[in-house]
Motif scaffolding. Structure first.
Motif, PDB file in Angstrom:
ATOM      1  N   ILE A 232     -28.126  57.302 -15.208  1.00 49.80           N
ATOM      2  CA  ILE A 232     -26.985  58.179 -14.972  1.00 49.80           C
ATOM      3  C   ILE A 232     -25.748  57.410 -14.556  1.00 49.80           C
ATOM      4  N   ASN A 233     -25.924  56.262 -13.902  1.00 47.19           N
ATOM      5  CA  ASN A 233     -24.761  55.483 -13.480  1.00 47.19           C
ATOM      6  C   ASN A 233     -24.013  54.912 -14.682  1.00 47.19           C
ATOM      7  N   SER A 234     -24.746  54.421 -15.667  1.00 46.04           N
ATOM      8  CA  SER A 234     -24.107  53.913 -16.886  1.00 46.04           C
ATOM      9  C   SER A 234     -23.460  55.042 -17.677  1.00 46.04           C
ATOM     10  N   ILE A 235     -24.168  56.162 -17.815  1.00 44.68           N
ATOM     11  CA  ILE A 235     -23.617  57.303 -18.544  1.00 44.68           C
ATOM     12  C   ILE A 235     -22.389  57.847 -17.818  1.00 44.68           C
ATOM     13  N   GLY A 236     -22.484  57.953 -16.480  1.00 39.29           N
ATOM     14  CA  GLY A 236     -21.360  58.469 -15.707  1.00 39.29           C
ATOM     15  C   GLY A 236     -20.119  57.599 -15.834  1.00 39.29           C
ATOM     16  N   GLN A 237     -20.297  56.284 -15.832  1.00 40.79           N
ATOM     17  CA  GLN A 237     -19.153  55.387 -16.008  1.00 40.79           C
ATOM     18  C   GLN A 237     -18.547  55.551 -17.399  1.00 40.79           C
ATOM     19  N   TRP A 238     -19.408  55.718 -18.383  1.00 39.39           N
ATOM     20  CA  TRP A 238     -18.906  55.909 -19.757  1.00 39.39           C
ATOM     21  C   TRP A 238     -18.070  57.183 -19.847  1.00 39.39           C
ATOM     22  N   VAL A 239     -18.570  58.279 -19.242  1.00 37.35           N
ATOM     23  CA  VAL A 239     -17.833  59.552 -19.277  1.00 37.35           C
ATOM     24  C   VAL A 239     -16.487  59.403 -18.581  1.00 37.35           C
ATOM     25  N   ILE A 275     -12.153  51.677 -13.185  1.00 33.47           N
ATOM     26  CA  ILE A 275     -11.893  52.480 -14.384  1.00 33.47           C
ATOM     27  C   ILE A 275     -10.456  53.014 -14.378  1.00 33.47           C
ATOM     28  N   LEU A 276      -9.971  53.467 -13.229  1.00 33.28           N
ATOM     29  CA  LEU A 276      -8.596  53.950 -13.139  1.00 33.28           C
ATOM     30  C   LEU A 276      -7.614  52.825 -13.468  1.00 33.28           C
ATOM     31  N   GLU A 277      -7.906  51.632 -12.981  1.00 35.21           N
ATOM     32  CA  GLU A 277      -7.026  50.495 -13.257  1.00 35.21           C
ATOM     33  C   GLU A 277      -7.056  50.115 -14.739  1.00 35.21           C
ATOM     34  N   GLU A 278      -8.259  50.126 -15.338  1.00 32.70           N
ATOM     35  CA  GLU A 278      -8.402  49.754 -16.748  1.00 32.70           C
ATOM     36  C   GLU A 278      -7.696  50.744 -17.671  1.00 32.70           C
ATOM     37  N   THR A 279      -7.861  52.049 -17.392  1.00 38.35           N
ATOM     38  CA  THR A 279      -7.330  53.077 -18.298  1.00 38.35           C
ATOM     39  C   THR A 279      -5.873  53.404 -18.027  1.00 38.35           C
TER      40      THR A 279
END
Length: 431
Positions: A232-239, A275-279
């Motif tokens: 779920i951690n990998s899926i959650g990061q992807w979402v 993720i916020l920084e990347e996007t």
């Protein structure tokens, strides 16, 4: 053959006792007990406190077993109980339920009250249908897994169909891993509209999984499997990464659902910041939706994680309100920015006076705590009128919009929403 920390017999002693206990008219019953939340306790309070908790649990089990049964520590946070004799299964289940009852109250350790739970699996055999100790323990382990999967803090007896179910879950876990690698997931978005202007003010990200063979598997099926496996951690990061990228040009709020397992992950706030920084999505445009269950399972860890999330500038929304445990004190403790009324509360309020009173009091309470309120699952004009007049800020449901791919959101942003063809299908919360 004694465990040095707990002073209980160990795994070897358990196998020996089971092997020597068979005989005419004898029933052998075994319980496998796994503590829930023990890793978090070690992380929060240190391994010394964890060791003290193990000793307290061991003493508790020894007392409950009395002279009828034997308690064991198998290692880590795993314990077992064996009972041999007539009605062994019935007596053992009673002991285990008594143990779970003691865990409804925090355990006192070194002057602190430590909340901890447990999941119990039970298995038994008779002289007419004997099992060796390894198979008996395997069955208890499978039953314990079912207890965890079904909500924890419960006892479950092994059934033969559990083996088939476990195989199916393992297959699904393998499919999930392949699906993530092969880009089989996609994110759809269901808009939220302003209660007065009907303009879109936010969009909730909803995960979809379509298999290459055409099967669509719902989140209610695959998310629990992903939580159990840690995927779920990998899926959650992807979402999160996909949704933040999609929403960058929309100029509205973005809502993303976060599971209990993600909230327990100590790395989650740092992953979110990355993720916020990347996007490039401004943090003030993101809100995370969590359920009451996420908080009740481990309030200390949840509060710490949410403080870090808010430190990034991200809002937190309490989802599915009206279906669980939240109280006024609970809401004050976690300081949510928004409350989402569960669909069932909205639907029932239209025909039931007590449900309507609950809905109105929930909205008043949210207002007193300076929280915005969203009504989800709005499917009819009558429901929309009711929740709007009750004081809801935002409305979400099939009356206005069905979930849609990212490419379909932009054309709707420049004009107010109206009731549309999405009403042909019933609303259902899927995240």
């Amino acid at each position: 053959m004694t465990d040095s920390l707990s002073q209980l017999p160990n795994r070897r002693a358990l196998h020996r006792n089971i092997a020597s206990g068979s005989g005419p008219n004898q029933e052998i019953a075994v319980a496998l007990i796994d503590l829930d939340g023990f890793k978090t306790i070690n992380d929060l309070y240190g391994h010394g406190m964890g060791d003290q908790l193990i000793k307290e649990v061991a003493a508790n089990l020894r007392q409950l077993c009395g002279e009828d049964a034997v308690a064991y520590r198998l290692g880590g946070d795993e314990f077992a109980i064996s009972l041999i004799g007539p009605l062994a299964g019935t007596l053992l289940e009673g002991i285990c339920r008594g143990f779970l009852e003691t865990l409804t109250h925090p355990v006192g350790v070194a002057g602190k009250k430590i909340p901890v739970g447990a999941s119990v699996g039970l298995a038994r055999c008779t002289a007419a249908e004997p099992l060796d100790s390894s198979e008996l323990l395997r069955r208890a382990d499978v039953a314990m897994y079912v207890s965890k999967r079904d909500g924890k803090m419960r006892c479950t007896w092994f059934k033969p169909e559990f083996d088939h179910s476990l195989e199916a879950l393992r297959d699904l876990d393998n499919e999930l891993r392949a699906g993530l690698l092969n880009n089989e997931f996609e994110v759809h978005y269901q808009p939220l509209v302003d209660a007065r202007t009907h303009e879109i003010v936010a969009a909730e990200a909803l995960l979809r999984w379509a298999r290459p063979d055409g099967r669509e598997i719902g989140p209610d099926v695959f998310v629990p499997v992903a939580e159990e496996s840690g995927l779920i951690n990998s899926i959650g990061q992807w979402v999160l990464r996909r949704a933040c990228t999609d929403a960058l040009s929309w100029d509205i709020q973005l809502s993303v659902n976060i599971s209990a397992a993600q909230l327990r992950n100590p790395e989650f706030p740092f992953q979110l910041g990355q993720i916020l920084e990347e996007t490039g999505l401004p943090p003030e445009r993101l809100e995370l939706e969590i359920t009451e269950t996420c908080l009740v399972l481990d309030p200390v860890v949840a509060e710490r994680t949410l403080d870090l999330v808010r430190g990034l500038g991200v809002d937190v929304v309490l989802d599915d309100f009206g279906t669980g445990y939240a109280s006024i004190g609970f809401l004050r403790q976690f300081r949510f920015e928004k409350l989402k009324l569960d669909r069932s509360l909205v639907v029932d309020a239209a025909s039931d006076e007590s449900s309507r009173a609950m809905m109105l009091s929930s909205i008043s309470m949210a207002r007193a705590l300076a929280m915005r309120v969203t009504a989800e699952g709005v499917e009819t004009e009558d429901q929309a009128t009711m929740v709007r007049s009750a004081g809801c800020d935002h409305l979400q449901g099939w009356l206005y919009f069905a979930p849609m791919p990212a490419r379909d959101i932009a054309p709707h942003l420049s004009r107010p929403a109206s009731a549309n063809g999405a009403r042909k299908r019933p609303g259902r919360k899927v995240a």
